[in-house]
Design an enzyme around this catalytic site. Sequence first.
Site, PDB file in Angstrom:
ATOM      1  N   HIS A  42      12.170  73.106  26.517  1.00  0.00           N
ATOM      2  CA  HIS A  42      11.802  72.603  27.842  1.00  0.00           C
ATOM      3  C   HIS A  42      11.962  71.076  27.893  1.00  0.00           C
ATOM      4  O   HIS A  42      12.474  70.524  28.859  1.00  0.00           O
ATOM      5  CB  HIS A  42      10.332  72.905  28.152  1.00  0.00           C
ATOM      6  CG  HIS A  42       9.982  74.359  28.278  1.00  0.00           C
ATOM      7  ND1 HIS A  42       8.990  74.954  27.551  1.00  0.00           N
ATOM      8  CD2 HIS A  42      10.494  75.331  29.074  1.00  0.00           C
ATOM      9  CE1 HIS A  42       8.885  76.231  27.896  1.00  0.00           C
ATOM     10  NE2 HIS A  42       9.789  76.486  28.804  1.00  0.00           N
ATOM     11  N   LYS A  57       1.302  87.420  34.844  1.00  0.00           N
ATOM     12  CA  LYS A  57       1.380  87.224  33.393  1.00  0.00           C
ATOM     13  C   LYS A  57      -0.009  86.878  32.863  1.00  0.00           C
ATOM     14  O   LYS A  57      -0.797  86.285  33.586  1.00  0.00           O
ATOM     15  CB  LYS A  57       2.334  86.066  33.060  1.00  0.00           C
ATOM     16  CG  LYS A  57       3.783  86.377  33.381  1.00  0.00           C
ATOM     17  CD  LYS A  57       4.694  85.299  32.830  1.00  0.00           C
ATOM     18  CE  LYS A  57       6.163  85.612  33.111  1.00  0.00           C
ATOM     19  NZ  LYS A  57       7.071  84.581  32.616  1.00  0.00           N
ATOM     20  N   ARG A  89      19.607  79.590  28.502  1.00  0.00           N
ATOM     21  CA  ARG A  89      19.800  79.641  27.060  1.00  0.00           C
ATOM     22  C   ARG A  89      20.973  80.526  26.678  1.00  0.00           C
ATOM     23  O   ARG A  89      21.812  80.162  25.877  1.00  0.00           O
ATOM     24  CB  ARG A  89      18.538  80.194  26.371  1.00  0.00           C
ATOM     25  CG  ARG A  89      17.437  79.187  26.292  1.00  0.00           C
ATOM     26  CD  ARG A  89      16.133  79.845  26.022  1.00  0.00           C
ATOM     27  NE  ARG A  89      15.732  80.618  27.188  1.00  0.00           N
ATOM     28  CZ  ARG A  89      14.514  81.085  27.382  1.00  0.00           C
ATOM     29  NH1 ARG A  89      13.594  80.887  26.471  1.00  0.00           N
ATOM     30  NH2 ARG A  89      14.209  81.759  28.464  1.00  0.00           N
ATOM     31  N   SER A 119       8.885  80.112  24.609  1.00  0.00           N
ATOM     32  CA  SER A 119       7.434  80.005  24.428  1.00  0.00           C
ATOM     33  C   SER A 119       6.905  81.254  23.720  1.00  0.00           C
ATOM     34  O   SER A 119       6.008  81.171  22.879  1.00  0.00           O
ATOM     35  CB  SER A 119       6.740  79.861  25.785  1.00  0.00           C
ATOM     36  OG  SER A 119       7.170  78.698  26.435  1.00  0.00           O
TER      37      SER A 119
HETATM   38  P1  ADP Z   1       9.512  81.240  33.342  1.00  0.00           P
HETATM   39  O1  ADP Z   1       8.371  82.214  33.197  1.00  0.00           O
HETATM   40  O2  ADP Z   1       9.604  80.644  34.727  1.00  0.00           O
HETATM   41  O3  ADP Z   1      10.831  81.732  32.839  1.00  0.00           O
HETATM   42  P2  ADP Z   1       9.475  79.483  31.049  1.00  0.00           P
HETATM   43  O4  ADP Z   1       8.481  78.424  30.702  1.00  0.00           O
HETATM   44  O5  ADP Z   1       9.694  80.581  30.070  1.00  0.00           O
HETATM   45  O6  ADP Z   1       9.037  80.006  32.472  1.00  0.00           O
HETATM   46  O7  ADP Z   1      10.890  78.805  31.320  1.00  0.00           O
HETATM   47  C1  ADP Z   1      11.065  77.853  32.326  1.00  0.00           C
HETATM   48  C2  ADP Z   1      12.541  77.498  32.404  1.00  0.00           C
HETATM   49  O8  ADP Z   1      12.922  76.829  31.212  1.00  0.00           O
HETATM   50  C3  ADP Z   1      13.480  78.703  32.542  1.00  0.00           C
HETATM   51  O9  ADP Z   1      14.555  78.323  33.379  1.00  0.00           O
HETATM   52  C4  ADP Z   1      13.963  78.917  31.142  1.00  0.00           C
HETATM   53  O10 ADP Z   1      15.238  79.548  31.126  1.00  0.00           O
HETATM   54  C5  ADP Z   1      14.033  77.501  30.629  1.00  0.00           C
HETATM   55  N1  ADP Z   1      13.908  77.429  29.174  1.00  0.00           N
HETATM   56  C6  ADP Z   1      12.960  77.963  28.396  1.00  0.00           C
HETATM   57  N2  ADP Z   1      13.194  77.710  27.075  1.00  0.00           N
HETATM   58  C7  ADP Z   1      14.337  76.978  27.054  1.00  0.00           C
HETATM   59  C8  ADP Z   1      15.144  76.422  26.001  1.00  0.00           C
HETATM   60  N3  ADP Z   1      14.820  76.604  24.729  1.00  0.00           N
HETATM   61  N4  ADP Z   1      16.245  75.729  26.370  1.00  0.00           N
HETATM   62  C9  ADP Z   1      16.574  75.601  27.676  1.00  0.00           C
HETATM   63  N5  ADP Z   1      15.890  76.109  28.690  1.00  0.00           N
HETATM   64  C10 ADP Z   1      14.784  76.793  28.395  1.00  0.00           C
END
Ligand code: ADP
Length: 167
Positions: A17, A41, A90, A128
């Site tokens: 992130h 969630k 990703r 996460s």
């Molecule tokens: P959500 O529940 O909205 O998917 P996340 O916190 O899992 O929330 O992810 C938020 C955004 O960050 C999403 O667009 C996800 O694809 C992106 N994201 C999560 N991890 C990574 C990473 N390692 N590299 C790039 N983008 C990421």
Amino acid sequence: MAHAVYPGSFDPVTYGHLDVIKRASELFDSLTVSVLNNGAKSPLFSVGERVNMLRDVCRDIPNVKVDSFSGLTARYVQDNGFDVIIRGLRAVTDFEYELQMAQTNRKLAPEADTVFLTTSLEYAYLSSTTVKEVAYFGGDISKFVPHDIERLILEKFELRSRDGQQD
Ligand code: ADP
């Protein structure tokens, strides 16, 4: 002036992130990282905790603000006048869902566009969920999250195991 918002769960924020946040902050005049309060969630951290964690790790990036919201992303985007929605990609596995969401949001809030930043390769595997799983089983998460966040995750799991609430 282009104002971008990066919505997500951030439960917890990872180096993946943070990489997206830093790059997006260089592309737009301002970036608001916003924690979605998603009732569907069951998160490890409360919205308030996630907001505080994000404020901590973004404190040195001057044009980044942290916020939270509930309900439709499109409505939040319209109410706050954002021009751009940032999402990270990703792998192909992210693509279908993200494309569908971007197209839905564009229908609902046509004045904003979604911009995808592809992950830096070193963080392509990182989510996460992975971080929580590794921490839960006692693995080293120092390469996945900043030090302050690592400490909070470990504290949270200690508390949960003390309270007998593991799931
Ligand atoms: P959500 O529940 O909205 O998917 P996340 O916190 O899992 O929330 O992810 C938020 C955004 O960050 C999403 O667009 C996800 O694809 C992106 N994201 C999560 N991890 C990574 C990473 N390692 N590299 C790039 N983008 C990421």
